[in-house]
Scaffold this motif. Structure first.
Motif, PDB file in Angstrom:
ATOM      1  N   ARG A 581       0.762  -1.171  -0.003  1.00 13.06           N
ATOM      2  CA  ARG A 581      -0.053   0.014  -0.049  1.00 13.06           C
ATOM      3  C   ARG A 581       0.839   1.351   0.066  1.00 13.06           C
ATOM      4  NH1 ARG A 581      -2.916  -1.423   3.767  1.00 13.06           N
ATOM      5  NH2 ARG A 581      -1.841  -0.431   5.620  1.00 13.06           N
ATOM      6  N   ASN A 585       1.085   4.047  -3.079  1.00  9.83           N
ATOM      7  CA  ASN A 585       0.462   5.347  -3.049  1.00  9.83           C
ATOM      8  C   ASN A 585       1.754   6.243  -3.446  1.00  9.83           C
ATOM      9  OD1 ASN A 585      -1.943   4.685  -1.631  1.00  9.83           O
ATOM     10  ND2 ASN A 585      -1.223   4.844   0.200  1.00  9.83           N
ATOM     11  N   ARG A 588       1.825   6.419  -7.023  1.00  3.45           N
ATOM     12  CA  ARG A 588       0.722   7.074  -7.646  1.00  3.45           C
ATOM     13  C   ARG A 588       0.686   8.785  -7.560  1.00  3.45           C
ATOM     14  NH1 ARG A 588      -4.538   6.742  -4.324  1.00  3.45           N
ATOM     15  NH2 ARG A 588      -3.458   8.304  -3.251  1.00  3.45           N
ATOM     16  N   ASP A 589       1.081   8.919  -6.279  1.00  4.88           N
ATOM     17  CA  ASP A 589       1.335  10.532  -5.858  1.00  4.88           C
ATOM     18  C   ASP A 589       2.127  11.388  -6.886  1.00  4.88           C
ATOM     19  OD1 ASP A 589      -0.575  10.106  -4.057  1.00  4.88           O
ATOM     20  OD2 ASP A 589       0.912   9.911  -2.395  1.00  4.88           O
TER      21      ASP A 589
END
Length: 918
Positions: A581, A585, A588-589
């Motif tokens: 996770r 993230n 993705r950010d």
């Protein structure tokens, strides 16, 4: 009748309630409904500062020294009222670097030094173990006093030979069990212990109510209020002295105690734990800055009245003043009040011990045991696939050992000093952290060598002037150590070191520890070199608010590492699910596809190190990161060479460089302005083209169908009705377009007229959905509503808020699945905000475009096969409307399964503050 078994049963019942409170809080947190973000919970958890020292010892000190008990609470009050910005800075650093303890904090500031973290941990253990013994002593004494009821007898407590028969032993075991169950559930100690925090807040309420109850009983039950009590006390000269500052050395003592307590409010491991590590968000501090001082005021209102009442009721010193809180109700046969007071004292003791052992066990695990184990190559731990079991075992074992040492200190050394004296010894120990910690927050020049030396020398002087004399009082060392000095050398007497006399023992120790600690820290820092990492960490800590948005980049690092190696390393410490996770993230950010990135940059290395630091501390995290990174930190010689060359350039051409910088800055600004103008020009062309097209289309339709109706008056009524509907529809479309352009112009010119009123958001949502019902029905869109009941009101413009909601619904309808379209509207409260979420099941919006879609004239083509309709002004106007009333409009979530837009509006009471501050 209060018999032994009933008292024990009541204590067990109370502790069972405490377990239940913690369990329920943890379960709520797992469901995403945690309550520790509430500022009142945060403020009450800070009440862990008030231990059995406060509950019993403050009255004892007031009975012997009068108002000298107050500085212990004036200190933290001043810190939270005047130094709240310092606390905010500490909290920001703690979150940015995933700090897990005060040892981690100080170590990270000085180049992530393992020696520094070890020294801080050792000092904390040596300093806090007596404090833990104080809590055990208070519980044991109060139990032995209460079980004498109805007689008021304060036995000279000495632990029984059989440990299993000792009350303090069983209390210590229960505290250890609680700390293990709720304080070591996960390896990442930077995550919040919801159950522990809520339980501590609950205990703060219990001990406050118990103390207020006995205070009211003494003041208004035994006497006729404060005036009557003070009048009766004024008849005794020895009691009058307790209500004045006339005692010799009172002002010096006040300064010493206030200084110690100010530092303790920040540097005590348990206070750092609840203040910084357990803090959920910074806004909690705003209310905590006045709620916590208010709590301290409330719990101290009756300290002096209880002390005076006890001295009046028990003249001649027949009852230990530390037990007045308990013996006064007993003497007047208030057995239920006495039992409640006992539970309040138990609450005060357990709260401190639980949080302190959790904080210390984290320090022992992360800064002592794990670094040592990882250095032992023959153990092969660096090759182990899963570390979580080892880390949890070490932490749980540490809790048991810490409480064992606290119990051992209580049995063998704790009888020689009063409760307050033991507490002050601990306060003086953690005072040694202050120069390195506070200096590191504001002075970039402080370095590891200076901080280490100062901390070590301060600790040595503290042990010599306070700790060893307590051993002498207990008979472990000869009493001549105090009266004559070691080997009869009077200049080395611990209470008159180097001939310094005329000060009380605590002020004397504080003076010498401050001189050697601060002196060594400043002098050595000024005349010794800094490593490259120290310089970077110093800048990140001192200027944390400047670098906060950039994220911590604590390494000067060169080399290479594989993303897969970093991921596998992280899995070993925090588990695969959480590691996956976190990495997802991260990529993705940054708008990257994780599967396409194979080589890690310095930023990803630092990101991984920070995640690991939350589980095993900064020192151990550095060791493990080094095992997979093919590279090294930049050598200090390289950094110093660059700095020397730069210094020469600055020395000979400072003026020229300044002008060059100004010119460069101006050039960048002009270039940026030029690019922006080009972009605006492009957007203007697109806008004019779009508007022209959008205006021409409805006008053409209106004109064409009007001509048909004019030229063919004999048309069928059905056809006439259809053409008229088209004309009306196109007219509405044309009006909407013109209104959007006018709205944008008015908002940007500051000429928009707002009709501000209290709004029922649920009603506004219902009206908006009703306005969209025809379009939803036409497109066969399934609409789902989830609106909470009893929502608070917000202030805003009803029509403008409807405009926002209708725009979001219109977009959702436009972009949802054309065959099985679903749109959902939900409204709920989240803290100080009301949240409206509008979601669809379309193709979603690229996360990298989450801000771009709110730009004027931007038109998203995701999910559409032809040219999008509209001007691209809807979201831009909607965001400006929401922001005018202090709210936010954001793209909350987006994936291939759809998008979720969120409107966050402050509830009415918070919005009043926002508008008043404009």
């Amino acid at each position: 009748m209060l018999v032994d078994w009933f008292i024990v049963l009541a204590a067990i019942g109370y502790l069972s309630i405490l377990f239940a409170v913690a369990y329920v809080a943890d379960k709520r947190a797992e469901r995403g409904a945690g309550i520790t973000s509430h500022p009142y919970i945060y403020a009450l958890s800070l009440g862990v500062y008030c231990t059995s020292w406060t509950f019993y010892g403050s009255v004892g000190r007031a009975a012997s020294s009068g108002l000298d008990f107050l500085p212990i609470y004036i200190g933290p009050t001043l810190v939270f009222i005047l130094w709240w910005l310092v606390i905010r800075k500490i909290i920001r650093i703690t979150k940015a670097h995933r700090i897990t303890s005060i040892a981690d904090f100080i170590s990270s500031r000085y180049g992530k030094s393992s020696r520094m973290s070890i020294l801080v941990t050792v000092i904390a253990i040596v300093g806090i173990v007596p404090y833990i013994s104080l809590q055990l002593k208070a519980v044991a004494i109060s139990f032995n006093v209460l079980k004498q009821y109805p007689e008021v007898i304060v036995p000279s407590y000495s632990p029984p030979i059989a440990t299993v028969a000792d009350t303090a032993f069983w209390v210590a075991l229960v505290m250890a069990l609680f700390a293990i169950l709720f304080g070591t559930r996960t390896v990442d100690n930077s995550e919040h212990h919801e159950g522990v925090v809520v339980a501590i807040a609950f205990e703060s309420v219990v001990k406050l109510l118990a103390f207020l109850a006995v205070g009211i009983f003494v003041t208004y039950g035994l006497y006729d209020g404060f005036g009557d009590l003070f009048a009766k006390a004024s008849a005794y000269p020895e009691l009058v002295k307790l209500m004045t500052f006339e005692q010799e050395g009172a002002y010096t003592t006040w300064v010493t105690l206030t200084t110690l307590s100010m530092v303790a409010a920040i540097c005590l491991p348990r206070q750092f734990q609840v203040m910084a590590v357990e803090n959920v968000n910074e806004p909690e501090l705003r209310k905590g800055a006045w709620l916590f001082p208010l709590y301290l005021l409330a719990i101290n209102i009756f300290v002096l009245p209880i002390a005076l009442g006890g001295l009046l009721q028990f003249p001649g010193g027949v009852v230990d003043a530390d037990t007045f809180v308990l013996t006064l109700p007993m003497a007047h046969h208030q057995e239920w009040l006495a039992l409640f007071v006992f539970l309040g004292g138990l609450s005060a003791a357990t709260g401190m011990v639980i949080v302190a052992t959790i904080a210390l066990s984290t320090m022992v695990s992360n800064d002592l045991v794990m670094p040592a184990l990882l250095q032992l190559k023959w153990l092969g731990l660096t090759e182990r696939g899963d570390f979580t079991g080892i880390v949890l075992f070490v932490r749980r074992s540490s809790i048991l050992l810490i409480l064992f040492f606290g119990y051992a200190y209580f049995r063998f050394l704790g009888e020689s000093d009063a409760l307050v004296t033991i507490g002050l010894i601990s306060f003086s120990a953690v005072f040694q952290f202050a120069p390195a910690m506070l200096g590191g927050l504001f002075w970039k020049g402080g370095n590891r060598s200076g901080a280490l030396t100062g901390l070590f020398l301060g600790f040595v002087v503290w042990a010599y002037t306070l700790l060893l004399p307590s051993f002498a009082k207990s008979g472990i060392l000869p009493h001549s150590f105090i009266t004559e000095g070691p080997l009869g050398i009077e200049m080395l007497k611990p209470y008159a070191l180097f001939g310094l006399q005329g000060l009380d023992n605590l002020t004397h120790a504080l003076f010498w520890t401050t001189v050697v600690n601060v002196g060594a820290y400043v002098f050595i820092s000024l005349y010794s070199k800094h490593s490259a990492l120290e310089r970077v960490q110093g800048a990140l800590f001192v200027d944390v608010f400047r670098y906060a948005d950039q994220g911590p980049r604590s390494q000067i690092w060169q080399g290479s590492a594989l993303v897969e190696d970093l991921f596998n390393l992280l899995v070993r410490f925090i588990g695969r699910a959480r590691a996956d996770r976190a990495f997802s993230n991260y990529f993705r950010d940054r708008g990257l596809e994780r599967r396409r990135v194979t080589t890690a940059d310095a930023d990803l290395v630092n990101f991984t190190e920070r995640l690991m630091a939350g589980a095993i501390g900064t020192a151990s995290a550095r060791v493990m990161i080094s095992s997979v990174v093919k590279g090294e930190a930049v050598r200090i010689e390289e950094v110093m060479k660059i700095l020397e060359e730069t210094s020469q350039v600055i020395e000979y051409s400072q003026s020229l460089e300044q002008k060059s910088l100004e010119l460069e800055s101006t050039t960048r600004q002009l270039r940026a302005a030029n690019e922006r103008l080009k972009e605006l020009d492009r957007l203007k062309d697109e806008f004019l083209s779009t508007v022209s097209h959008e205006l021409r289309t409805p006008l053409t339709s209106i004109r064409s169908f009007s001509e048909i109706l004019s030229d063919h008056p004999d048309l069928d009524e059905i056809e006439k009705s259809r053409f008229l509907r088209i004309i009306v529809k196109e007219s509405v479309r044309l009006t909407r377009l013109i209104n959007q352009v006018l709205d944008l112009a008015k908002i940007e010119a500051g000429q928009m007229e707002w009709v501000v009123e209290k709004l029922d958001v649920a009603r506004v949502i219902e009206n908006s959905v009703e306005a969209m019902s025809a379009l939803l029905s036409e497109r066969t869109i399934q609409l789902e509503k989830d609106i909470w009941a009893n929502l608070p009101a917000v202030k805003g413009d009803r029509d403008r808020l409807m405009q926002v909601i209708v725009n979001l619904l219109s977009n959702a309808v436009k972009f949802c699945d054309p065959k099985k379209g679903r749109v959902k509207v939900s409204v709920r409260r989240s803290g100080p905000e009301l949240v409206v979420l509008v979601s669809d099941n379309g193709r979603g919006i690229p996360w990298i475009s989450r801000e771009k879609i709110f730009e004027k004239f931007h038109q998203s083509r995701e999910g559409l096969t032809d040219k999008p309709h509209g001007t691209g002004l809807g979201l831009s106007i909607s965001r400006q409307i929401v922001e005018y009333f202090g709210g936010r409009l954001e793209l909350v979530e987006s994936s291939s399964k759809g998008s979720v837009f969120g409107v966050f509006l402050p509830v009415e009471e918070d919005q009043e503050q926002i508008r008043a501050g404009e």
